[in-house]
Write an enzyme that holds these catalytic residues in place. Structure first.
Site, PDB file in Angstrom:
ATOM      1  N   LYS A  16       5.870   4.593  -9.846  1.00  0.00           N
ATOM      2  CA  LYS A  16       5.015   5.605 -10.466  1.00  0.00           C
ATOM      3  C   LYS A  16       5.409   7.026 -10.072  1.00  0.00           C
ATOM      4  CE  LYS A  16       1.123   2.798  -9.469  1.00  0.00           C
ATOM      5  NZ  LYS A  16      -0.142   2.823  -8.777  1.00  0.00           N
TER       6      LYS A  16
ATOM      7  N   ARG B 116     -11.471  -1.843  -7.395  1.00  0.00           N
ATOM      8  CA  ARG B 116     -12.584  -0.925  -7.105  1.00  0.00           C
ATOM      9  C   ARG B 116     -13.607  -0.947  -8.221  1.00  0.00           C
ATOM     10  NH1 ARG B 116      -8.497   3.906  -6.532  1.00  0.00           N
ATOM     11  NH2 ARG B 116      -7.820   2.664  -8.298  1.00  0.00           N
TER      12      ARG B 116
ATOM     13  N   SER C 167      -5.799   6.778  -3.159  1.00  0.00           N
ATOM     14  CA  SER C 167      -4.857   7.585  -2.377  1.00  0.00           C
ATOM     15  C   SER C 167      -4.649   8.944  -3.052  1.00  0.00           C
ATOM     16  CB  SER C 167      -3.507   6.865  -2.256  1.00  0.00           C
ATOM     17  OG  SER C 167      -3.659   5.656  -1.561  1.00  0.00           O
TER      18      SER C 167
HETATM   19  O1  PNS Z   1      -0.823   0.664  -4.451  1.00  0.00           O
HETATM   20  P1  PNS Z   1      -0.228   0.502  -5.836  1.00  0.00           P
HETATM   21  O2  PNS Z   1       0.617   1.697  -6.191  1.00  0.00           O
HETATM   22  O3  PNS Z   1      -1.259   0.176  -6.874  1.00  0.00           O
HETATM   23  O4  PNS Z   1       0.751  -0.779  -5.714  1.00  0.00           O
HETATM   24  C1  PNS Z   1       1.541  -1.161  -6.807  1.00  0.00           C
HETATM   25  C2  PNS Z   1       2.526  -2.271  -6.389  1.00  0.00           C
HETATM   26  C3  PNS Z   1       3.377  -1.852  -5.229  1.00  0.00           C
HETATM   27  C4  PNS Z   1       1.749  -3.521  -6.022  1.00  0.00           C
HETATM   28  C5  PNS Z   1       3.394  -2.542  -7.649  1.00  0.00           C
HETATM   29  O5  PNS Z   1       3.911  -1.337  -8.109  1.00  0.00           O
HETATM   30  C6  PNS Z   1       4.544  -3.502  -7.372  1.00  0.00           C
HETATM   31  O6  PNS Z   1       4.340  -4.692  -7.255  1.00  0.00           O
HETATM   32  N1  PNS Z   1       5.778  -2.944  -7.283  1.00  0.00           N
HETATM   33  C7  PNS Z   1       6.970  -3.730  -7.048  1.00  0.00           C
HETATM   34  C8  PNS Z   1       7.852  -3.793  -8.310  1.00  0.00           C
HETATM   35  C9  PNS Z   1       7.405  -4.911  -9.226  1.00  0.00           C
HETATM   36  O7  PNS Z   1       7.330  -6.063  -8.863  1.00  0.00           O
HETATM   37  N2  PNS Z   1       7.079  -4.522 -10.491  1.00  0.00           N
HETATM   38  C10 PNS Z   1       6.638  -5.440 -11.504  1.00  0.00           C
HETATM   39  C11 PNS Z   1       5.141  -5.712 -11.396  1.00  0.00           C
HETATM   40  S1  PNS Z   1       4.651  -6.917 -12.623  1.00  0.00           S
END
Ligand code: PNS
Length: 171
Positions: free
Chosen positions: A50, A100, A137
């Site tokens: 992101k 949440r 965050s």
């Molecule tokens: O705290 P967040 O930003 O909501 O966490 C998001 C997170 C880290 C869980 C998600 O972005 C993630 O799993 N990233 C790893 C890359 C991945 O597997 N992407 C495909 C998800 S279907």
């Protein structure tokens, strides 16, 4: 027996996130997961898709380690790439995510289904305490760096590292 063919007496849960920074909402979900699962690995994503994180990987891991030191079945690690691959590598049983509000659910549902199709591992959702339903965050960072008081929203070690960052000192 689980759909992934593993049977666990004390399931191992992966609790992934950006944790940029960890909030009291995150800690609340970690504590709930620690009481539900045999072992919880809090997994910090190295390069969140992101955005560029404000806190380094080292800072995010250090904050989480300090906040969870009193929880004996919780470990903190990091991962690169796909969460589904990391979960398979770790031979974990489940993924745990916090919710949440209903608004979190739409994105989380498609992510959970994708992760299940990639790894055959299910995602368990835990509701964070309602006191933290507005805490993210992003909002914590914005309020704090504009001079607002976030002491009730983040654990003490996080407030300390954020304050050091705001003061321009190295952490
Ligand atoms: O705290 P967040 O930003 O909501 O966490 C998001 C997170 C880290 C869980 C998600 O972005 C993630 O799993 N990233 C790893 C890359 C991945 O597997 N992407 C495909 C998800 S279907």
């Amino acid at each position: 027996m689980k759909p992934n063919g593993r049977a666990s007496v004390a399931p191992h849960a992966i609790l992934p996130g950006s944790f940029d920074p960890p909030t009291n909402g995150h800690l609340d979900v970690i504590e709930r997961a620690a009481s539900c699962f045999g072992r919880v690995t809090v997994a910090v994503v190295v390069n969140p898709q992101k955005r560029q994180p404000m806190f380094s990987l080292q800072d995010r891991e250090a904050m989480l380690k300090e906040c969870t030191a009193r929880l004996p079945n919780v470990a903190v690690e990091h991962f690169r790439g796909l969460l589904a691959d990391y979960v398979k590598r770790m031979e974990a049983d489940v993924i745990v995510k916090g919710l949440r509000a209903v608004s979190d659910f739409e994105n989380e549902m498609s992510t959970a289904l994708m992760n299940r199709s990639l790894s055959n591992v299910d995602t368990f959702f835990l509701m964070s305490d309602q006191r933290y339903s507005f805490v993210s965050s992003s909002i914590v960072k914005e309020v704090f760096f504009l001079g607002g008081d976030v002491a009730a929203l983040v654990p003490e070690p996080v407030l300390r590292i954020m304050s050091a960052k705001r003061a321009g000192r190295s952490t």
